[in-house]
Structures are given as C-alpha cells and as structure tokens.
Scaffold this motif. Structure first.
Motif, PDB file in Angstrom:
ATOM      1  N   LYS A 191       0.822  -1.205   0.000  1.00 44.81           N
ATOM      2  CA  LYS A 191       0.000   0.000   0.000  1.00 44.81           C
ATOM      3  C   LYS A 191       0.858   1.257   0.000  1.00 44.81           C
ATOM      4  O   LYS A 191       0.553   2.249  -0.690  1.00 44.81           O
ATOM      5  N   TYR A 192       1.942   1.247   0.775  1.00 41.11           N
ATOM      6  CA  TYR A 192       2.809   2.420   0.891  1.00 41.11           C
ATOM      7  C   TYR A 192       4.093   2.291   0.063  1.00 41.11           C
ATOM      8  O   TYR A 192       4.992   3.109   0.189  1.00 41.11           O
ATOM      9  N   PRO A 224       9.798   8.786   3.387  1.00 40.04           N
ATOM     10  CA  PRO A 224       8.431   9.219   3.740  1.00 40.04           C
ATOM     11  C   PRO A 224       7.406   8.100   3.652  1.00 40.04           C
ATOM     12  O   PRO A 224       6.492   8.026   4.483  1.00 40.04           O
ATOM     13  N   ARG A 225       7.537   7.210   2.680  1.00 42.90           N
ATOM     14  CA  ARG A 225       6.555   6.131   2.539  1.00 42.90           C
ATOM     15  C   ARG A 225       6.569   5.189   3.742  1.00 42.90           C
ATOM     16  O   ARG A 225       5.530   4.691   4.164  1.00 42.90           O
ATOM     17  N   LEU A 226       7.752   4.952   4.325  1.00 39.93           N
ATOM     18  CA  LEU A 226       7.839   4.109   5.521  1.00 39.93           C
ATOM     19  C   LEU A 226       7.276   4.848   6.723  1.00 39.93           C
ATOM     20  O   LEU A 226       6.592   4.258   7.565  1.00 39.93           O
ATOM     21  N   LYS A 256       4.519   7.807  20.884  1.00 41.06           N
ATOM     22  CA  LYS A 256       4.787   9.184  20.468  1.00 41.06           C
ATOM     23  C   LYS A 256       6.190   9.303  19.884  1.00 41.06           C
ATOM     24  O   LYS A 256       6.404   9.947  18.849  1.00 41.06           O
ATOM     25  N   LYS A 257       7.162   8.678  20.516  1.00 41.84           N
ATOM     26  CA  LYS A 257       8.543   8.727  20.028  1.00 41.84           C
ATOM     27  C   LYS A 257       8.675   8.036  18.672  1.00 41.84           C
ATOM     28  O   LYS A 257       9.381   8.509  17.778  1.00 41.84           O
ATOM     29  N   ILE A 258       8.001   6.901  18.531  1.00 39.27           N
ATOM     30  CA  ILE A 258       8.060   6.172  17.267  1.00 39.27           C
ATOM     31  C   ILE A 258       7.457   6.999  16.134  1.00 39.27           C
ATOM     32  O   ILE A 258       7.988   7.063  15.025  1.00 39.27           O
ATOM     33  N   ASN A 259       6.343   7.651  16.412  1.00 40.56           N
ATOM     34  CA  ASN A 259       5.633   8.408  15.382  1.00 40.56           C
ATOM     35  C   ASN A 259       6.385   9.679  14.985  1.00 40.56           C
ATOM     36  O   ASN A 259       6.419  10.042  13.806  1.00 40.56           O
ATOM     37  N   LYS A 260       6.999  10.345  15.948  1.00 36.48           N
ATOM     38  CA  LYS A 260       7.681  11.606  15.669  1.00 36.48           C
ATOM     39  C   LYS A 260       9.138  11.418  15.255  1.00 36.48           C
ATOM     40  O   LYS A 260       9.717  12.277  14.588  1.00 36.48           O
ATOM     41  N   GLU A 264       0.340   4.877  10.305  1.00 36.50           N
ATOM     42  CA  GLU A 264      -0.939   4.157  10.314  1.00 36.50           C
ATOM     43  C   GLU A 264      -0.951   3.084  11.403  1.00 36.50           C
ATOM     44  O   GLU A 264      -1.948   2.914  12.108  1.00 36.50           O
ATOM     45  N   ILE A 265       0.155   2.374  11.546  1.00 34.39           N
ATOM     46  CA  ILE A 265       0.226   1.340  12.580  1.00 34.39           C
ATOM     47  C   ILE A 265       0.129   1.959  13.965  1.00 34.39           C
ATOM     48  O   ILE A 265      -0.581   1.454  14.837  1.00 34.39           O
TER      49      ILE A 265
END
Length: 275
Positions: free
Chosen positions: A170-171, A185-187, A233-237, A193-194
């Motif tokens: 998908k990405y 960026p795609r990763l 939060k750390k993983i996302n940012k 999303e996860i």
C-alpha cells in the motif's frame, strides 16, 4: 512483553508481590532462552526447530534447565501449560520465517508471542476472567511496539519483517527500505498508520485498570500504559531507522507517578461475563 528486564523498556515484576517474582522471573528466563534460540544466526532453520522441540520436552519432563525448572513450577502452581508452550509456537514461526501477509496474521502471531505472557501474569495474581480480553489487546500492542522499535535490527540482522505485506505494498515499502540510514516518507506513513491503530487498541484495553483487583499489579499496569503512550509518540515523531527510540528518565518518573496514582485511586469494578 516476552523479553527480560535487561532487554526490555517496559517493567517486569517491579511492583508485584515479592513472593511472585521467582515464578515470574523463571517464566521470563525460559521464554528468553527459547527466543534467543529462534534468533540465533549460527543455527539453521532445522536446528532451531529441533531445539525448540527439546525445550518443550524439557518443560514437560521437569528437566534440569530453564524450561524444566519452569515446568516444575507450573506443575506445583497448577498453571495451564499452554501459557508457556504457546510461546514456543511463536518462536517456531520465527524460526520458520513465516511471512505476515495481512494485519490479521500479525495479530494472530501476537496471540502466541505476547498474549500468553499477559495471561500468565493474570493467572499468578488470580485475576478474574474478564481481565483477559483487554489484557490480550494490551499485550498485542506491546509486542507490535517492540516490532516497530526493532524494525531495522530484525530486517538487517535477522532477515525478519513483522510489517504486514499488504500494508507494505500500500505504501510502496520494500524490505531493502528497512536497512536504510533514514526512513523514507513512505515508511513513515506506514508506521504512522500502525501507530494510529495501536493507540486505538491501547485506549480500548484501558478498562483493564478498573478490572484488575491486585493493587500492585494495577500500579504496574498504570506504568506500562504511560510508557506505551510515550513510546508510541517517540516512534511516530522520530525515525526508527536513524535512531532507535528509547524511554528517558523523565518518561519513567512520569509513568511511575501515574502508575502509583492508578494503583491507589482506581476503583475495581465488578463485572460479570454474560453467557
């Protein structure tokens, strides 16, 4: 939740009753021994599977090793043997390098790799059955959080990927992307999303804090919830490929305060399961 305290960011038996710690520590030692076997780069697939079978036999026989010692404790406490043998099934899947094609397959993997750990902790605390379902959700979140943190190590060193293949398509993410110095960026979009799914699952499982009766365990769960949201939060940012996210002392202090507050002031609900 299947890693021991020296290799895991989340608390293990830090707040539980001291008399339970030997049993819990024996469980983690046996789990780590089997997990390390599944990850051993010096063993081929057949050797890994053979050794995992030997651990299961030792567990049932009460042999003189970590698995056997745990088996003797399980027999003495009359615990369900599947709380350990289900872990071995997850490690067998790792050794066999079974691909994860869709999100549901990842959840099924966690049903063996993470859920037994939560059920074991609940069982030794004699917690009611209604705690099991939200605990399963929380343990699944913790497992996938570990997958995201170890994404690069798993891919580059173990040639293993826990990202569902349909989401990678998908990405437009490939296995080679996971070994880059920085996340494309795609990763980042895939991980976002996860993380969004995990936050929703974490919120759904939060009722566990009001169902657990043991206050020490309730405190530990409060710490785990706080640390989980911090890590998400750390993983996302951040960038999991460039720098593996880690919890800080401030994260731990905040989580400990939150856990103590939850342990002291969260009232336990009486919940009956409808038949």
């Amino acid at each position: 939740m299947s890693k021991p305290s020296h290799r895991e960011d989340f608390p293990i038996a830090r707040f539980v009753k001291p008399t339970l710690r030997p049993l819990i520590e024996a469980y983690y030692r046996a789990a780590r021994e089997a997990d390390d076997t599944a990850d051993d780069p010096h063993l081929d697939r057949a050797q890994k599977l053979q050794r995992l079978d030997e651990f299961e036999k030792a567990f049932y026989a009460g042999s003189d090793n970590a698995a056997g010692a745990l088996g003797r404790l399980f027999a003495a406490e009359r615990l369900d043997y599947r709380l350990y043998t289900d872990l071995l099934e997850a490690f067998r899947r790792d050794a066999a390098e079974q691909p994860i094609d869709v999100w549901e397959r990842l959840l099924d993997y966690c049903r063996f790799s993470a859920v037994p750990v939560g059920r074991f902790v609940l069982a030794v605390h004699d917690e009611p059955l209604e705690t099991y379902l939200p605990a399963e959700t929380l343990c699944t979140v913790l497992q996938i959080v570990n997958h995201l943190r170890d994404l690069k190590t798993d891919a580059c060193q173990l040639r293993r990927c826990y990202l569902p293949q349909d989401m990678m398509r998908k990405y437009d993410v490939t296995l080679s992307d996971l070994c880059l110095l920085q996340s494309p960026p795609r990763l980042r979009n895939l991980i976002s999303e996860i993380v969004s799914r995990l936050r929703a699952m974490c919120a759904d499982s939060a009722i566990l804090l009001s169902l657990v009766k043991n206050r020490r365990l309730k405190t530990e769960l409060g710490v785990i919830y706080s640390l989980t949201y911090s890590m998400l939060k750390k993983i996302n940012k951040g960038d999991v490929l460039h720098c593996k996210p880690r919890l800080t002392r401030i994260d731990w202090l905040r989580a400990t305060a939150y856990g103590l507050w939850k342990g002291l002031f969260t009232r336990t609900k009486s919940c009956r399961i409808r038949k």
